[in-house]
Design a protein around this motif. Structure first.
Motif, PDB file in Angstrom:
ATOM      1  N   GLU A 149      49.086  58.396 -79.627  1.00 39.15           N
ATOM      2  CA  GLU A 149      50.036  58.590 -78.522  1.00 39.15           C
ATOM      3  C   GLU A 149      51.319  59.257 -79.019  1.00 39.15           C
ATOM      4  N   LEU A 150      51.873  58.767 -80.118  1.00 43.27           N
ATOM      5  CA  LEU A 150      53.102  59.347 -80.665  1.00 43.27           C
ATOM      6  C   LEU A 150      52.875  60.792 -81.090  1.00 43.27           C
ATOM      7  N   ALA A 151      51.775  61.052 -81.780  1.00 46.06           N
ATOM      8  CA  ALA A 151      51.463  62.428 -82.182  1.00 46.06           C
ATOM      9  C   ALA A 151      51.306  63.316 -80.947  1.00 46.06           C
ATOM     10  N   GLY A 152      50.656  62.789 -79.919  1.00 46.46           N
ATOM     11  CA  GLY A 152      50.460  63.557 -78.689  1.00 46.46           C
ATOM     12  C   GLY A 152      51.762  63.918 -78.013  1.00 46.46           C
ATOM     13  N   VAL A 153      52.642  62.944 -77.860  1.00 45.06           N
ATOM     14  CA  VAL A 153      53.904  63.231 -77.168  1.00 45.06           C
ATOM     15  C   VAL A 153      54.769  64.190 -77.994  1.00 45.06           C
ATOM     16  N   LEU A 154      54.708  64.095 -79.315  1.00 45.30           N
ATOM     17  CA  LEU A 154      55.474  65.023 -80.149  1.00 45.30           C
ATOM     18  C   LEU A 154      54.888  66.435 -80.088  1.00 45.30           C
ATOM     19  N   LEU A 155      53.571  66.543 -80.232  1.00 44.76           N
ATOM     20  CA  LEU A 155      52.932  67.859 -80.213  1.00 44.76           C
ATOM     21  C   LEU A 155      53.017  68.517 -78.842  1.00 44.76           C
ATOM     22  N   VAL A 156      52.727  67.761 -77.796  1.00 44.83           N
ATOM     23  CA  VAL A 156      52.804  68.302 -76.437  1.00 44.83           C
ATOM     24  C   VAL A 156      54.259  68.616 -76.085  1.00 44.83           C
ATOM     25  N   GLY A 157      55.180  67.769 -76.521  1.00 43.41           N
ATOM     26  CA  GLY A 157      56.592  68.037 -76.272  1.00 43.41           C
ATOM     27  C   GLY A 157      57.036  69.352 -76.887  1.00 43.41           C
ATOM     28  N   ILE A 158      56.655  69.586 -78.124  1.00 44.22           N
ATOM     29  CA  ILE A 158      56.997  70.846 -78.804  1.00 44.22           C
ATOM     30  C   ILE A 158      56.299  72.021 -78.124  1.00 44.22           C
ATOM     31  N   TYR A 159      55.000  71.864 -77.872  1.00 45.19           N
ATOM     32  CA  TYR A 159      54.222  72.938 -77.255  1.00 45.19           C
ATOM     33  C   TYR A 159      54.780  73.306 -75.879  1.00 45.19           C
ATOM     34  N   SER A 160      55.178  72.301 -75.103  1.00 45.13           N
ATOM     35  CA  SER A 160      55.698  72.579 -73.759  1.00 45.13           C
ATOM     36  C   SER A 160      57.050  73.298 -73.805  1.00 45.13           C
ATOM     37  N   LEU A 161      57.778  73.138 -74.886  1.00 47.23           N
ATOM     38  CA  LEU A 161      59.038  73.879 -75.041  1.00 47.23           C
ATOM     39  C   LEU A 161      58.779  75.322 -75.478  1.00 47.23           C
TER      40      LEU A 161
END
Length: 152
Positions: free
Chosen positions: A98-110
């Motif tokens: 979950e933490l990896a997902g929110v970090l990766l998706v957060g970066i990708y979405s930016l």
């Protein structure tokens, strides 16, 4: 009146795990954490379900990621609530994903906002949910490692 207790008066109080000073992962603060995960499970599942049926063609990446987040929240909730050591390990693994997902998706979405015409639970680090999706796994992992010795 005499004290007939077999415990020494200066001994630390045992917790529900039977180990002094080690709280059970699903007691006290752990219960609050389980409730928060449960609420996020319901919220993410409802949002993803609606979007899968009504809006998938508008933002397939966002909606697929919201559905994935929903599944992860459900699994985390179930294994946070269970008391055995295997459940502790599964909860740590799930919340780490979950933490990896929110970090990766957060970066990708930016970096590629055009891939997120509809926000996902994790896009922009959970901005649409008050950044709780970013903070929740950090708190969850802290709690799991805080209760590590017991595994319960």
């Amino acid at each position: 009146m005499q004290n007939h207790s077999t415990e020494h008066p200066s001994a630390p109080a045992a917790t529900t795990t039977g180990e002094p000073g080690v709280p059970a992962k699903n007691r006290g603060f752990g219960r609050l954490l389980i409730v928060i995960y449960w609420v996020f499970s319901l919220s993410a599942t409802a949002r993803a379900g609606y979007q899968l049926v009504r809006k998938f063609d508008e933002a397939p990446v966002s909606i697929a990621l919201s559905a994935l987040a929903a599944v992860i929240y459900i699994v985390a909730t179930v294994f946070l609530a269970k008391k055995d050591k295997t459940s502790w390990s599964i909860a740590v693994t799930t919340i780490s994903i979950e933490l990896a997902g929110v970090l990766l998706v957060g970066i990708y979405s930016l970096i590629r906002p055009q891939d997120f015409p509809l926000a996902s639970v994790w896009s922009h680090f959970g901005q649409g949910y008050g950044f709780v999706p970013l903070v929740l796994p950090i708190v969850g992992l802290w709690w799991l490692f805080h209760t590590r010795r017991s595994g319960k």
